[in-house]
Design a protein around this motif. Sequence first.
Motif, PDB file in Angstrom:
ATOM      1  N   HIS A  19       6.791  -9.244  -0.599  1.00 52.17           N
ATOM      2  CA  HIS A  19       7.232  -9.035   0.777  1.00 52.17           C
ATOM      3  C   HIS A  19       5.993  -8.959   1.660  1.00 52.17           C
ATOM      4  N   HIS A  20       6.038  -9.598   2.815  1.00 54.15           N
ATOM      5  CA  HIS A  20       4.844  -9.669   3.657  1.00 54.15           C
ATOM      6  C   HIS A  20       4.338  -8.281   4.043  1.00 54.15           C
ATOM      7  N   ARG A  23       2.447  -7.089   0.873  1.00 55.51           N
ATOM      8  CA  ARG A  23       1.700  -8.133   0.147  1.00 55.51           C
ATOM      9  C   ARG A  23       0.391  -7.611  -0.419  1.00 55.51           C
ATOM     10  N   GLN A 223      -4.266  -9.843  -2.806  1.00 56.44           N
ATOM     11  CA  GLN A 223      -5.088 -10.932  -2.304  1.00 56.44           C
ATOM     12  C   GLN A 223      -6.302 -11.207  -3.192  1.00 56.44           C
TER      13      GLN A 223
END
Length: 266
Positions: A19-20, A23, A223
């Motif tokens: 989910h953004h 993230r 990330q």
Amino acid sequence: MKQPSVPILMYHLVSPEPHHAFRKYTVTPKAFASHMRWLALAGYHPIDMDGLADARAGRMDLPSRPIIITFDDGYRDCCDHAVPLLQARRFTAVFYLPAGLMGKMSGWLLPTRGVEFPICDWQAVSKLKAAGFHCGSHGMYHPNLTSLSDDDCRRELAESRQLIEDHLGGPVRHLAYPYGLFDERVRNLAAETGYATACATRIGLSFPADDKLALHRVPVMGQDSLPDFIWRLHTGWPLRDWLRAKADDAAGRLRRKGVATWEHER
């Protein structure tokens, strides 16, 4: 025998559909599989928190290249997606559970992230234990322990231990502070309520002199590239941040040298 430093990896959510809003804290199963593959190729040996506590107390030796894999928050997706990958490597891991929220949702995320995720239920936790994984406490309801009164903090710590022990049998000796937040008072209450270790979110490897109730950990972020992950194993920090810090340090030295030279030439 000199004890080595130990990377204590800290994962949160492992999910194929990040989910953004979360993230940063979500690792995909593909990325997680690459992490586990690297650990196996590099000769790391996953241990549990009992092993670390016993080694730090001088009761046993650590294996070569020890590592601890931890998961905060008890998300159901970790049971569905991370556990099979761990089992394929015969790796152990530690799951820190918000004991009062099992089978519910991570409502503590709503005020800051606007999203919540399902938490595994007690049946899933029993399967984790049967499969050889380890469970610790993450409080009852994932509060900021530093904001609670002594009585409320003590209750969070003691009741979460008791509830997990009631469901799984056997002692629960290990804690991860919710949000990673603690102070001297919370640390002392953790000791008082029977915890042998407690993990914080202070970034770094855990060295032999590490406070057993304020252990450093290595965060693994969504990330992160594989080189970032590999670099974290040695420093606690992703490669990009380490390179940026080195560049900033070098630039600072050059600036200071330039100022010193200019002052000398004046």
